[in-house]
Enzyme design. Sequence first.
Site, PDB file in Angstrom:
ATOM      1  N   HIS A 144       3.886   6.639  -6.720  1.00  8.55           N
ATOM      2  CA  HIS A 144       3.087   7.740  -7.264  1.00  8.55           C
ATOM      3  C   HIS A 144       3.845   9.058  -7.067  1.00  8.55           C
ATOM      4  O   HIS A 144       3.960   9.883  -7.985  1.00  8.55           O
ATOM      5  CB  HIS A 144       1.730   7.769  -6.556  1.00  8.55           C
ATOM      6  CG  HIS A 144       0.689   8.590  -7.239  1.00  8.55           C
ATOM      7  ND1 HIS A 144      -0.600   8.710  -6.758  1.00  8.55           N
ATOM      8  CD2 HIS A 144       0.721   9.362  -8.359  1.00  8.55           C
ATOM      9  CE1 HIS A 144      -1.304   9.494  -7.556  1.00  8.55           C
ATOM     10  NE2 HIS A 144      -0.523   9.915  -8.528  1.00  8.55           N
ATOM     11  N   HIS A 199       0.835  -1.212   0.000  1.00  6.54           N
ATOM     12  CA  HIS A 199       0.000   0.000   0.000  1.00  6.54           C
ATOM     13  C   HIS A 199       0.869   1.261   0.000  1.00  6.54           C
ATOM     14  O   HIS A 199       0.738   2.136  -0.865  1.00  6.54           O
ATOM     15  CB  HIS A 199      -0.900  -0.038   1.241  1.00  6.54           C
ATOM     16  CG  HIS A 199      -1.809   1.132   1.392  1.00  6.54           C
ATOM     17  ND1 HIS A 199      -3.155   1.080   1.104  1.00  6.54           N
ATOM     18  CD2 HIS A 199      -1.589   2.409   1.806  1.00  6.54           C
ATOM     19  CE1 HIS A 199      -3.708   2.261   1.324  1.00  6.54           C
ATOM     20  NE2 HIS A 199      -2.775   3.086   1.762  1.00  6.54           N
ATOM     21  N   GLU A 200       1.783   1.341   0.962  1.00  5.41           N
ATOM     22  CA  GLU A 200       2.611   2.553   1.089  1.00  5.41           C
ATOM     23  C   GLU A 200       3.584   2.718  -0.070  1.00  5.41           C
ATOM     24  O   GLU A 200       3.891   3.840  -0.479  1.00  5.41           O
ATOM     25  CB  GLU A 200       3.353   2.552   2.432  1.00  5.41           C
ATOM     26  CG  GLU A 200       2.452   2.604   3.655  1.00  5.41           C
ATOM     27  CD  GLU A 200       1.492   3.784   3.661  1.00  5.41           C
ATOM     28  OE1 GLU A 200       1.803   4.827   3.037  1.00  5.41           O
ATOM     29  OE2 GLU A 200       0.422   3.670   4.279  1.00  5.41           O
ATOM     30  N   HIS A 251       1.891   4.524  -2.833  1.00  6.32           N
ATOM     31  CA  HIS A 251       1.980   5.976  -2.631  1.00  6.32           C
ATOM     32  C   HIS A 251       3.367   6.487  -3.030  1.00  6.32           C
ATOM     33  O   HIS A 251       3.498   7.526  -3.695  1.00  6.32           O
ATOM     34  CB  HIS A 251       1.761   6.322  -1.155  1.00  6.32           C
ATOM     35  CG  HIS A 251       0.362   6.198  -0.681  1.00  6.32           C
ATOM     36  ND1 HIS A 251      -0.709   6.743  -1.353  1.00  6.32           N
ATOM     37  CD2 HIS A 251      -0.165   5.597   0.427  1.00  6.32           C
ATOM     38  CE1 HIS A 251      -1.828   6.490  -0.683  1.00  6.32           C
ATOM     39  NE2 HIS A 251      -1.530   5.798   0.395  1.00  6.32           N
TER      40      HIS A 251
END
Length: 595
Positions: free
Chosen positions: A395, A388-389, A392
């Site tokens: 991105h 998940h992280e 980020h």
Amino acid sequence: MKHYQSREEIPVSEKWDLTDIFSAVKEWENSCRKLEKLIQDIGRYNGNIHDAKDLLDYLKLDEKISTEYNLVYVYAMLSGDLDTRDTKSQSLLDRASQLGVKIKAATSFFMPYLLSIKEDVLKSYIEETEGLRYFEKDLMDSYRFKDHVLSKDQEEVLSQLGEALSAPSKTYGMLNNADIKFGEVTLENGEKTELTRGMFSKLIEDENREVRKEAYKAYYKPYLQLKNSIASTLSSSIKNNVTLSKLRNYPSALEKSLFNDKVPEDVYNNLIETTKKNVGLLHRYNEVRKEKLELTELRQYDLSVNLVRDVKKEISYNEAYDIMMKALAPLGEEYLNILGSFKEKRYVDVRETPGKRSGAYNLGVYGVHPFVLLNHHDDLDSLFTLAHEMGHAMHSYFSHLHQPRISAYYTIFVAEVASTVNEVLLIHYLLNEAADADLKKHLINHFIDKFKGTFFTQVMFAEFEKITHEMAEKGMPLNLEAFNDVYEKLFSEYNGEVLQLDEEVKYGWSRIPHFYRPFYVYKYATGFASAIQIAEKLLDGDRLMQKSYSEFLKSGSSDYPLELLRKTGVDLTKPEPIEQALSQFKSLLDDFAKQ
């Protein structure tokens, strides 16, 4: 899993290297002094912007200050998050916050000035001065805010109040991260151990119901002890937001929060309404949970325990990183090559230690690199958090690499898309790789719980925010009793009658830090729904989606978030993405219930 009592025990490879920002605190202090001078310099433009050249000079200096301040603030924040008890780090963050207030005060004149220029005059400035084209989108977009910008003097007063208005959030943060102690709990073997948030997330999944119950009661105990104080901080935070919304002439606090991203209120309401129509799916899941656990009554401390026994296994950080890399293959070689380098370059702070900020996050720092905070526990949850992280982080990396400073930072609205795409790809990889039937069932159960936490729970939180802000707008009391009533009613509506409510349930609002960032949590749910639609096409080998998704990751804030998502085929102004996500939840639940 090893428990670390200090940062000195952790391998260097699993700790941030903050010297990538500043070599030492002395260099940070030099940057603060430099900022003090730049703030004085920019203040001199107040009343002294007379032509296009003056405007360009001001904007260039403003961006320079913004870039420098970002480094100063981030360094202080990251240092403090490693140990929230450290007073030296707290003083760095205080100084950085004070600089932020000074910058706001020195630049508060600009928006009223800009909006005093007629649009055709500003367009002529941009046409005759080449450097202004870089700022064109932001300059012209400012006219959207014309009805919501106050006079120069009023803007200055509001900027001076910035620190005071953020006090409820800061107070809650200190209570939640530094002051709250959960005491000790008894493990199944009879040993007593100190309860931490990380330990709680493990114990609430324990197969022994008495262990779960004790951990649950111990976890909520400090929140109940501080219930009136926390009710006061949340009430103040909501009222501050409502007051600012009124001062800026917005119809409501919700519309103020949505305005910047150009998101219609219908998107927010559609999310809640479509979910509420399908909330029976969550009721059904809780009935399945009660049946599988063979309970006469289902309690809140039964909602996280794994329904498939004896399949839990330890996954080391190194193994988790390798699994993640394999799972994200549908994102392409460029993505994987860059992601692989993050680990060795020490972009990730991995382990939980006393005083470290709870949870996990990514912070992209323009001109440096992303910083990812974890509290890794060598389990399946930690593997998903890592994926998940790092979504980020990638991105941030791509947007910063491909966008100029002015449009490099993506908005929060699209932030959860990249992280959740990674989680969806990961679960599908793990399901495909699982040879054991029980393991597959366990993974489906895990994804259902992830879906519940990232989608249903966040929609419930979003409705809580909407109701409490509307109460404040109507002048209704916002106190402990009001928060408890709203939260308990919503919790019951979303979870169904099968769940027996303990006394602690109604205090659930008191432990949610996101409520101090108004109307943030709904973006988890819209991001989740968007990600499911994107991930399904990536898993089908859709090369066009791989290309458009890669472009999305590189787009930063170069367009409004709904438009950026439309380029990947996702349209959140319609119910379809929400319905499609809920349809996948139903399929997962059907599969799980059959087994």
